[in-house]
Motif scaffolding. Structure first.
Motif, PDB file in Angstrom:
ATOM      1  N   ASN A  34       5.762  -4.981   0.854  1.00  0.00           N
ATOM      2  CA  ASN A  34       4.170  -4.838   1.875  1.00  0.00           C
ATOM      3  C   ASN A  34       4.897  -5.530   2.677  1.00  0.00           C
ATOM      4  O   ASN A  34       4.193  -5.019   3.987  1.00  0.00           O
ATOM      5  CB  ASN A  34       3.308  -6.592   1.809  1.00  0.00           C
ATOM      6  CG  ASN A  34       2.390  -6.405   0.666  1.00  0.00           C
ATOM      7  OD1 ASN A  34       1.709  -5.708   0.479  1.00  0.00           O
ATOM      8  ND2 ASN A  34       2.984  -7.175  -0.145  1.00  0.00           N
ATOM      9  N   LEU A  35       6.820  -5.527   2.940  1.00  0.00           N
ATOM     10  CA  LEU A  35       7.303  -5.535   4.945  1.00  0.00           C
ATOM     11  C   LEU A  35       7.882  -4.166   4.664  1.00  0.00           C
ATOM     12  O   LEU A  35       8.907  -4.102   5.409  1.00  0.00           O
ATOM     13  CB  LEU A  35       7.751  -6.665   4.344  1.00  0.00           C
ATOM     14  CG  LEU A  35       7.522  -8.096   3.890  1.00  0.00           C
ATOM     15  CD1 LEU A  35       8.449  -8.827   3.766  1.00  0.00           C
ATOM     16  CD2 LEU A  35       6.539  -8.619   5.058  1.00  0.00           C
ATOM     17  N   VAL A  36       7.818  -3.268   4.109  1.00  0.00           N
ATOM     18  CA  VAL A  36       8.389  -2.301   4.323  1.00  0.00           C
ATOM     19  C   VAL A  36       8.019  -0.677   4.529  1.00  0.00           C
ATOM     20  O   VAL A  36       6.693  -0.771   4.505  1.00  0.00           O
ATOM     21  CB  VAL A  36       9.146  -1.192   3.062  1.00  0.00           C
ATOM     22  CG1 VAL A  36       9.893  -2.501   2.783  1.00  0.00           C
ATOM     23  CG2 VAL A  36       8.311  -1.532   1.934  1.00  0.00           C
ATOM     24  N   SER A  37       8.367   0.092   6.090  1.00  0.00           N
ATOM     25  CA  SER A  37       7.553   1.373   6.513  1.00  0.00           C
ATOM     26  C   SER A  37       8.135   2.569   5.096  1.00  0.00           C
ATOM     27  O   SER A  37       8.647   2.096   3.770  1.00  0.00           O
ATOM     28  CB  SER A  37       8.167   1.669   7.321  1.00  0.00           C
ATOM     29  OG  SER A  37       9.643   2.200   7.485  1.00  0.00           O
ATOM     30  N   LEU A  38       6.886   3.498   5.384  1.00  0.00           N
ATOM     31  CA  LEU A  38       7.384   4.562   3.638  1.00  0.00           C
ATOM     32  C   LEU A  38       8.826   5.129   3.738  1.00  0.00           C
ATOM     33  O   LEU A  38       9.302   5.626   2.720  1.00  0.00           O
ATOM     34  CB  LEU A  38       6.411   5.722   5.072  1.00  0.00           C
ATOM     35  CG  LEU A  38       5.881   6.969   3.807  1.00  0.00           C
ATOM     36  CD1 LEU A  38       5.335   5.970   3.176  1.00  0.00           C
ATOM     37  CD2 LEU A  38       5.419   7.896   4.240  1.00  0.00           C
ATOM     38  N   GLN A  39       9.691   4.875   4.553  1.00  0.00           N
ATOM     39  CA  GLN A  39      11.198   5.648   4.771  1.00  0.00           C
ATOM     40  C   GLN A  39      11.981   4.813   4.169  1.00  0.00           C
ATOM     41  O   GLN A  39      12.455   4.558   3.469  1.00  0.00           O
ATOM     42  CB  GLN A  39      11.442   5.309   6.272  1.00  0.00           C
ATOM     43  CG  GLN A  39      11.639   7.029   6.709  1.00  0.00           C
ATOM     44  CD  GLN A  39      10.235   5.975   7.637  1.00  0.00           C
ATOM     45  OE1 GLN A  39      10.254   5.527   8.901  1.00  0.00           O
ATOM     46  NE2 GLN A  39       9.131   7.494   8.324  1.00  0.00           N
ATOM     47  N   GLU A  40      11.223   2.873   4.599  1.00  0.00           N
ATOM     48  CA  GLU A  40      12.395   2.005   3.553  1.00  0.00           C
ATOM     49  C   GLU A  40      11.700   2.036   1.785  1.00  0.00           C
ATOM     50  O   GLU A  40      12.374   1.004   1.326  1.00  0.00           O
ATOM     51  CB  GLU A  40      12.505   0.809   4.405  1.00  0.00           C
ATOM     52  CG  GLU A  40      13.147   0.719   5.676  1.00  0.00           C
ATOM     53  CD  GLU A  40      12.493  -0.436   7.026  1.00  0.00           C
ATOM     54  OE1 GLU A  40      12.342   0.395   7.528  1.00  0.00           O
ATOM     55  OE2 GLU A  40      11.351  -0.728   6.160  1.00  0.00           O
ATOM     56  N   PHE A  84       0.862  -1.242   0.003  1.00  0.00           N
ATOM     57  CA  PHE A  84      -0.522  -0.048   0.190  1.00  0.00           C
ATOM     58  C   PHE A  84       1.227   1.360   0.321  1.00  0.00           C
ATOM     59  O   PHE A  84       0.637   2.201  -0.686  1.00  0.00           O
ATOM     60  CB  PHE A  84      -0.897   0.010   1.377  1.00  0.00           C
ATOM     61  CG  PHE A  84      -2.047   1.272   1.690  1.00  0.00           C
ATOM     62  CD1 PHE A  84      -2.617   1.779   0.587  1.00  0.00           C
ATOM     63  CD2 PHE A  84      -1.155   1.803   2.934  1.00  0.00           C
ATOM     64  CE1 PHE A  84      -3.303   2.989   1.066  1.00  0.00           C
ATOM     65  CE2 PHE A  84      -2.110   3.056   3.077  1.00  0.00           C
ATOM     66  CZ  PHE A  84      -2.905   3.749   1.749  1.00  0.00           C
ATOM     67  N   LEU A  85       1.713   1.291   0.631  1.00  0.00           N
ATOM     68  CA  LEU A  85       2.857   2.475   0.460  1.00  0.00           C
ATOM     69  C   LEU A  85       3.534   2.870  -0.573  1.00  0.00           C
ATOM     70  O   LEU A  85       3.670   4.097  -1.182  1.00  0.00           O
ATOM     71  CB  LEU A  85       4.252   1.848   1.743  1.00  0.00           C
ATOM     72  CG  LEU A  85       3.304   2.560   2.842  1.00  0.00           C
ATOM     73  CD1 LEU A  85       4.448   1.730   4.534  1.00  0.00           C
ATOM     74  CD2 LEU A  85       2.688   3.124   3.893  1.00  0.00           C
ATOM     75  N   VAL A  86       3.711   1.965  -1.176  1.00  0.00           N
ATOM     76  CA  VAL A  86       4.659   2.164  -3.082  1.00  0.00           C
ATOM     77  C   VAL A  86       3.422   2.317  -4.178  1.00  0.00           C
ATOM     78  O   VAL A  86       3.322   2.935  -4.981  1.00  0.00           O
ATOM     79  CB  VAL A  86       5.506   1.211  -3.114  1.00  0.00           C
ATOM     80  CG1 VAL A  86       6.649   1.027  -1.805  1.00  0.00           C
ATOM     81  CG2 VAL A  86       5.059  -0.432  -2.754  1.00  0.00           C
ATOM     82  N   HIS A  87       2.409   1.416  -3.622  1.00  0.00           N
ATOM     83  CA  HIS A  87       1.187   1.671  -4.950  1.00  0.00           C
ATOM     84  C   HIS A  87      -0.065   2.209  -3.838  1.00  0.00           C
ATOM     85  O   HIS A  87      -1.199   0.746  -3.758  1.00  0.00           O
ATOM     86  CB  HIS A  87       1.556   0.466  -5.580  1.00  0.00           C
ATOM     87  CG  HIS A  87       0.545   0.235  -6.848  1.00  0.00           C
ATOM     88  ND1 HIS A  87       0.489   0.700  -8.220  1.00  0.00           N
ATOM     89  CD2 HIS A  87      -0.859  -0.758  -7.029  1.00  0.00           C
ATOM     90  CE1 HIS A  87      -0.313   0.480  -8.780  1.00  0.00           C
ATOM     91  NE2 HIS A  87      -1.148  -0.266  -8.391  1.00  0.00           N
TER      92      HIS A  87
END
Lengths: 208, 486
Positions: free
Chosen positions: A125-131, A56-59
């Motif tokens: 799916n396993l990264v946070s916004l900074q990553e 969700f954070l990248v797309h």
């Protein structure tokens, strides 16, 4: 031999000059074609899965606008356009490549996009916004690698000098634009013809 | 054929009646829901929403037992819910109490022992103490009266180096902050609002709008001669259309910009500090016909908790946003029914309810909250105050009434995050498409999962390491044996 199916494309990825030379002069055409279609299929699958399952954070994706068939079209059509445009140009400009060679070399160049982006569908799916920076970085790496392979492939297949290859690649992009324009024109005309015929048919039917 | 038709007649008739009945019912439903109630989704699409406000009554001058309003142009509601209507055509102020009953009308005041009157006044502002400021446009002055309508001061013909000699002071709207500074929106002034100190002396301009330059226009201007250029339209910043001041002294203003931000929140320096973290910038309608163009905002009203409402003069709609810039609800419209306007001119809140003043009809329409509107207002307010438990419960009730209200999920998510339900928080942030908060919840969730499964993960890793090591040793030993045997 079965190992060769996997080893050859991967080897080509890291040793493109050697690999493309192999592809053009030494390899069985059927062998390379089958691998090419496999790669094309994998790219389409990566594209579909990517737009559906990326984190969700990248797309952020709108389920209403998701269409798997269109995702396949978005992969196939540009590649076909590229091959046709490239072939049309290089036949005029003393390229040595046949259409099949152009097609296979282009498909082989797509491999980094699959190898790098496919794991990232799940990793994202396993990264946070900074990553997510890593995600975007590896995506850029994949694209640059793809462009580099495309460049080497084109150079080897047509036996061009590097500067001429770059020129041809840019010209190919322009030609793709022309082709897109002409196709749109064609489809719009066909649509009008169909509408015209259907109107005439309606007139005739209503009259009797 | 005829026989069979005759046989079928009765059931057919019944069927037609049923169909008509269904159709009639559907007609009713759509007429009800056609109350222009919608919100915009994250994707910029219109999503249905229940009505947050419904018009309940309208009030004209004759209803109040006084002369009919003539082109009223502004109204103001004080903190204790007294309504001041500026009846421009009749040059008077009409004061109503909180039940919207007439208290008094004021059409003159005493100045130096002689009666003085207004002339086509356009703007009115009333402070919390009941002091009244009137932008007396026709007389080119601002009149400052106390709560008993006795004259305190008059501001006219300001003098400053910033102003040209030919400057004509035509105040249109006026507000005053707690420090008795007066901000005036004057006609024909492009430099922003005029600021006056407590004594009534002009100090400066604040908050000028940015100039928008049309690239095509600019190109023609570049290649034309000086004589031609002098005939062309000048690039001037847009004028403000209205202003309001909140309890903290920030000025909220609307302007007629087509391209820039048409809602602004100005601090004391005059810079725009409006938060625009919603799905789209607060601007009125996002979707519109290109022939009609974007909303033309003509009034703004700030309530408590940073909630503000703007009035679109073009389509007669009232848009309400929360402090983060999320659209809360829309109501109103142009038309002849109750709840629709002919020429809307001003809005203000009286308690939870809205008053909309119609200039051409000379009427005030009263909008009262529905259950949904009340719940949503209260949810946003408690969220603003930081009462997350209350906000959680209220937001849950709002989304039960309107599942399309995407920003409400973020409110629920925040409460869940505080409670430690990271997974639930993630789900709600995802629903409200809030990546930043989702990431926060996700980090906490990941940490919790890792902590829970740390022994297992480490064991697996160690085992895998030992396994690989053993396998490589084994292969080496085998190869050595092979070599030995060969």
């Amino acid at each position: 031999m079965s190992r060769e199916w996997i080893r050859f494309p991967l080897n080509l990825m890291v040793h493109p000059f050697e690999g493309y030379w192999d592809l053009k002069y030494d390899r069985n055409r059927k062998f390379t074609l089958i691998i090419s279609f496999c790669v094309l299929f994998l790219v389409a699958v990566t594209n579909i899965l990517g737009s559906q399952y990326s984190g969700f954070l990248v797309h952020v994706y709108n389920p209403e606008s998701m269409n798997s068939v269109m995702e396949i079209v978005y992969v196939i059509v540009p590649i076909l356009f590229w091959c046709v445009a490239n072939w049309s140009l290089t036949t005029l400009m003393d390229g040595e490549g046949k259409f099949v060679e152009i097609f296979t070399s282009t498909c082989f160049a797509l491999l980094p996009l699959v190898i790098i982006q496919f794991p990232w569908i799940w990793l994202s799916n396993l990264v946070s916004l900074q990553e997510t920076a890593f995600y975007y970085f590896s995506n850029s790496v994949a694209v640059l690698w793809f462009v580099y392979l495309l460049f080497v492939g084109n150079m080897t297949v047509h036996q061009f000098s590097p500067s001429k290859t770059i020129g041809i690649m840019l010209l190919t992009l322009v030609a793709m634009g022309f082709m897109a324009f002409i196709s749109l024109l064609f489809f719009s005309l066909v649509q009008q013809i169909v509408a015209f015929i259907s109107v005439i048919y309606q007139e005739l039917v209503m009259r009797t | 054929m005829m026989n069979s038709l005759r046989k079928l007649k009765t059931p057919l008739l019944i069927m037609i009646c049923c169909l008509l009945g269904v159709g009639a019912g559907a007609g009713n439903v759509s007429a009800e829901s056609a109350s222009d109630s919608y919100i915009y989704s994250y994707w910029g699409d219109v999503a249905a929403a229940p009505a947050a406000y419904v018009a309940t009554e309208w009030i004209s001058g004759s209803d109040l037992g006084t002369d009919a309003f003539q082109e009223p142009s502004d109204l103001h509601v004080t903190a204790d819910n007294r309504v001041y209507v500026l009846d421009s055509g009749n040059n008077r102020i009409v004061v109503l109490d909180h039940d919207l009953k007439l208290v008094t009308t004021v059409d003159s005041f005493t100045r130096e022992g002689e009666p003085d009157t207004f002339l086509q006044p356009q703007g009115i502002f009333v402070t919390d103490d009941g002091e009244v400021l009137v932008a007396d446009t026709g007389n080119k002055r601002v009149v400052h009266l106390d709560s008993d309508f006795q004259l305190i001061k008059i501001i006219d013909s300001p003098e400053s180096e910033l102003l040209q000699d030919s400057f004509k002071f035509e105040p249109v709207r006026v507000v005053m902050d707690h420090a008795q500074r007066i901000y005036v929106m004057a006609a024909g002034v492009f430099d922003g609002f005029m600021e006056f100190d407590a004594g009534g002396a002009f100090t400066s301009f604040i908050g000028a709008n940015r100039v928008y330059i049309d690239p095509i226009e600019y190109f023609w201007k570049q290649i034309s001669t000086k004589a031609q250029r002098s005939q062309m339209v000048m690039f001037t910043p847009t004028e403000f259309t209205n202003l309001d001041i909140d309890s903290e002294g920030f000025i909220y203003a609307t302007n007629g910009d087509q391209w820039g931000n048409n809602i602004k929140k100005l601090n004391a320096q005059g810079s725009d500090i409006l938060r625009r973290t919603g799905y789209s910038d607060p601007q009125g309608d996002i979707l519109y016909l290109s022939s009609e163009g974007p909303s033309k905002l003509i009034d703004i009203d700030v309530a408590d908790s940073e909630i503000y409402s703007v009035l679109d003069g073009k389509r007669g709609r009232v848009f309400t946003y929360n402090g983060d810039g999320h659209l809360m609800y829309v109501f109103g419209g142009l038309g002849n029914q109750m709840g629709q306007f002919h020429t809307p001119a001003a809005i203000d809140r009286i308690g939870e309810d809205f008053l909309v003043l119609d200039k051409a009809l000379g009427e005030i329409t009263v909008f009262r909250t529905t259950e949904y509107g009340r719940t949503l207002n209260e949810a946003v307010k408690s969220y603003y105050r930081g009462e997350e438990e209350t906000a959680f419960a209220l937001f849950n009730r709002t989304i039960a009434m309107n599942a399309n209200l995407e920003f409400a999920y973020a409110g629920i998510g925040k409460a869940l995050l505080r409670q430690g339900d990271y997974k639930g928080a993630m789900m709600h942030f995802k629903r409200s498409l809030d990546q930043k908060n989702y990431s926060k919840a996700f980090l906490l969730y990941r940490k919790a999962v890792m902590r829970e499964h740390f022994p297992l993960i480490m064991t697996m890793l160690c085992l895998a390491g030992i396994g690989i090591f053993a396998a490589s040793r084994l292969r080496k030993v085998k190869e050595r044996r092979k070599g030995a045997s060969a």
